[in-house]
Scaffold this active site. Structure first.
Site, PDB file in Angstrom:
ATOM      1  N   GLY A  97      -1.689  -0.902  23.265  1.00 14.18           N
ATOM      2  CA  GLY A  97      -2.671   0.142  22.969  1.00 14.18           C
ATOM      3  C   GLY A  97      -2.112   1.552  23.124  1.00 14.18           C
ATOM      4  CE1 TYR A 149      -3.779   2.347   0.437  1.00 19.11           C
ATOM      5  CE2 TYR A 149      -2.779   3.043   2.492  1.00 19.11           C
ATOM      6  CZ  TYR A 149      -3.738   3.216   1.516  1.00 19.11           C
ATOM      7  OH  TYR A 149      -4.649   4.236   1.613  1.00 19.11           O
ATOM      8  CG  ASP A 150       3.021   1.957   3.566  1.00 19.21           C
ATOM      9  OD1 ASP A 150       1.797   1.731   3.597  1.00 19.21           O
ATOM     10  OD2 ASP A 150       3.735   1.899   4.585  1.00 19.21           O
ATOM     11  NE  ARG A 177      -0.860   6.985  10.106  1.00 22.55           N
ATOM     12  CZ  ARG A 177      -1.389   5.805   9.747  1.00 22.55           C
ATOM     13  NH1 ARG A 177      -2.668   5.575   9.907  1.00 22.55           N
ATOM     14  NH2 ARG A 177      -0.627   4.874   9.222  1.00 22.55           N
ATOM     15  CB  THR A 230      -1.260   8.175  18.956  1.00 24.34           C
ATOM     16  OG1 THR A 230      -0.249   8.553  18.011  1.00 24.34           O
ATOM     17  CG2 THR A 230      -0.700   8.145  20.367  1.00 24.34           C
ATOM     18  NE  ARG A 231      -2.817   4.235  13.161  1.00 30.18           N
ATOM     19  CZ  ARG A 231      -1.723   3.697  13.686  1.00 30.18           C
ATOM     20  NH1 ARG A 231      -1.082   4.297  14.672  1.00 30.18           N
ATOM     21  NH2 ARG A 231      -1.257   2.550  13.213  1.00 30.18           N
TER      22      ARG A 231
HETATM   23  N1  UDP Z   1      -6.153  -1.752  16.055  1.00 32.62           N
HETATM   24  C1  UDP Z   1      -6.474  -2.360  17.267  1.00 32.62           C
HETATM   25  N2  UDP Z   1      -7.441  -3.328  17.266  1.00 32.62           N
HETATM   26  C2  UDP Z   1      -8.117  -3.697  16.150  1.00 32.62           C
HETATM   27  C3  UDP Z   1      -7.801  -3.075  14.923  1.00 32.62           C
HETATM   28  C4  UDP Z   1      -6.802  -2.111  14.918  1.00 32.62           C
HETATM   29  O1  UDP Z   1      -5.893  -2.044  18.318  1.00 32.62           O
HETATM   30  O2  UDP Z   1      -8.985  -4.597  16.249  1.00 32.62           O
HETATM   31  C5  UDP Z   1      -5.108  -0.703  16.059  1.00 32.62           C
HETATM   32  C6  UDP Z   1      -3.995  -0.951  15.041  1.00 32.62           C
HETATM   33  O3  UDP Z   1      -2.977  -1.743  15.604  1.00 32.62           O
HETATM   34  C7  UDP Z   1      -3.547   0.476  14.759  1.00 32.62           C
HETATM   35  C8  UDP Z   1      -4.802   1.317  14.954  1.00 32.62           C
HETATM   36  O4  UDP Z   1      -5.719   0.496  15.683  1.00 32.62           O
HETATM   37  O5  UDP Z   1      -2.570   0.871  15.689  1.00 32.62           O
HETATM   38  C9  UDP Z   1      -5.462   1.736  13.663  1.00 32.62           C
HETATM   39  O6  UDP Z   1      -5.578   0.602  12.847  1.00 32.62           O
HETATM   40  P1  UDP Z   1      -6.336   0.603  11.452  1.00 32.62           P
HETATM   41  O7  UDP Z   1      -6.289  -0.803  10.958  1.00 32.62           O
HETATM   42  O8  UDP Z   1      -7.659   1.227  11.605  1.00 32.62           O
HETATM   43  O9  UDP Z   1      -5.511   1.545  10.478  1.00 32.62           O
HETATM   44  P2  UDP Z   1      -4.001   2.078  10.382  1.00 32.62           P
HETATM   45  O10 UDP Z   1      -4.054   3.432  10.958  1.00 32.62           O
HETATM   46  O11 UDP Z   1      -3.077   1.180  11.161  1.00 32.62           O
HETATM   47  O12 UDP Z   1      -3.732   2.037   8.939  1.00 32.62           O
END
Ligand code: UDP
Length: 325
Positions: free
Chosen positions: A223, A161-162, A291, A226-227
């Site tokens: 956990g 993807y990247d 992020r 960050t997002r």
């Molecule tokens: N994540 C999580 N549990 C889940 C699915 C995702 O803790 O059931 C975490 C994942 O490891 C990441 C973040 O949530 O750190 C966002 O994941 P996502 O797949 O939505 O998109 P990404 O930002 O990684 O592309």
């Protein structure tokens, strides 16, 4: 007898703009389709329905301003008539999808972008590429500014993807520089809202569907990663403004409100009134640690910033998933 005056092009009723959207049956493509139709565009939507769904556009059946073509965007794109804007939205967009569809993911970002650019060039249309915060990889700069070149593992599970999106940015700039095509590049950060696929594996559908079923919430790692989550209507408005601007370089669009995935899990439990407990699962390979978009450029250039609070966006999203479960 009065002579008939020639109608100048200024006073002639202008025909509606024509937009082609690749990935029109996807989560974001379908929201863009709705926005453009509301703004008076004629829209041609293309989708091969690999990750998109007819359910996202079925409300448009019979709309004379919308036409749907089921096609793989990596194949030659042909249309009669004028096209003013090409919006290239087609791509798998979740880590689970990249694992299942790595070659399709690479092809749509590379060959698909090439075909969409070719269509824009043929029609003299303006082109917009949906790029991604994933071009920054596991970023060493925080928050991410557009001038950061990124930290990507080319051969990891997210590399398909990247790297396809990095290639897509490069070929878009090449068409801009060599063919003088009018191009725009948006780097989309995590976005959520109705029409996400329940099982696409991304954190919002995963946590919300687990919470609604009172099942354990699967937080990956500790956990602490960050997002920052942007509601879909905010994102689409930002992308629309970017297309209508005159800026050819990449622009971040996303919500700078950052949180850990553990905080996010608790937020979802509270928002759904769920009895779910949190459970911890292994962190996926190359999962970015933090992020958050720097949106200074979008604010200055487009006068844009997110309007929808997380609580409001989540309420609308939860309502959607409640009906799907
Ligand atoms: N994540 C999580 N549990 C889940 C699915 C995702 O803790 O059931 C975490 C994942 O490891 C990441 C973040 O949530 O750190 C966002 O994941 P996502 O797949 O939505 O998109 P990404 O930002 O990684 O592309």
């Amino acid at each position: 007898m009065a002579t008939r005056r020639k109608i100048s092009s200024k006073s002639a009723p202008s025909s509606p703009p024509v937009s082609v959207i690749t990935g029109a049956a996807g989560f974001l493509g379908s929201h863009l389709t709705d926005l453009l139709l509301a703004k008076g565009h004629k829209v041609v939507g293309i989708d091969n329905l690999v990750t998109g769904s007819v359910a996202n556009i079925e409300h448009l059946a019979g709309n004379p301003n919308f036409r749907f073509i089921q096609q793989d965007v990596t194949e030659f794109l042909f249309f009669d008539g004028p096209v003013n804007y090409v919006w290239h939205f087609a791509s798998p967009a979740s880590p689970v999808d990249y694992a299942l569809l790595p070659i399709q993911t690479l092809k749509v970002g590379s060959l698909g972008t090439h075909k969409a650019l070719g269509l824009a060039k043929e029609k003299g249309a303006r082109f917009l590429l949906t790029s991604t915060s994933e071009v920054y990889g596991d970023p060493l700069v925080h928050p991410q500014t557009e001038d950061y070149w990124g930290n990507v593992n080319t051969i990891g599970p997210r590399g398909c993807y990247d790297e396809s999106k990095r290639f897509a940015e490069a070929i878009t700039m090449a068409y801009h520089r060599q063919h003088k095509l009018e191009t725009r590049i948006v780097r989309i950060f995590n976005t959520y809202g109705p029409r996400m696929r329940l099982k696409d594996g991304r954190v919002v559908p995963a946590f919300v569907s687990q919470a609604l079923r009172n099942e354990p919430i699967t937080v990956f790692g500790a956990g602490k990663q960050t997002r920052s989550f942007c509601y879909c209507s905010d994102l689409i408005e930002g992308i629309y403004r970017l297309m209508m601007s005159d800026y050819p370089l990449p622009v971040n669009i996303g919500n700078p409100r950052e949180m850990t995935m553990l905080e996010f899990a608790r937020e979802i439990i509270a928002a759904t009134g769920s009895k779910s407990k949190i459970t911890f699962k292994p962190l996926p390979v190359d999962d970015p640690k933090q992020r958050k978009p720097d949106i200074t450029l979008a604010r200055k250039l487009l006068g844009w910033e997110p309007q929808v609070e997380l609580a409001d966006g989540l309420a609308r999203t939860i309502e959607y998933f409640r009906r799907k479960i």
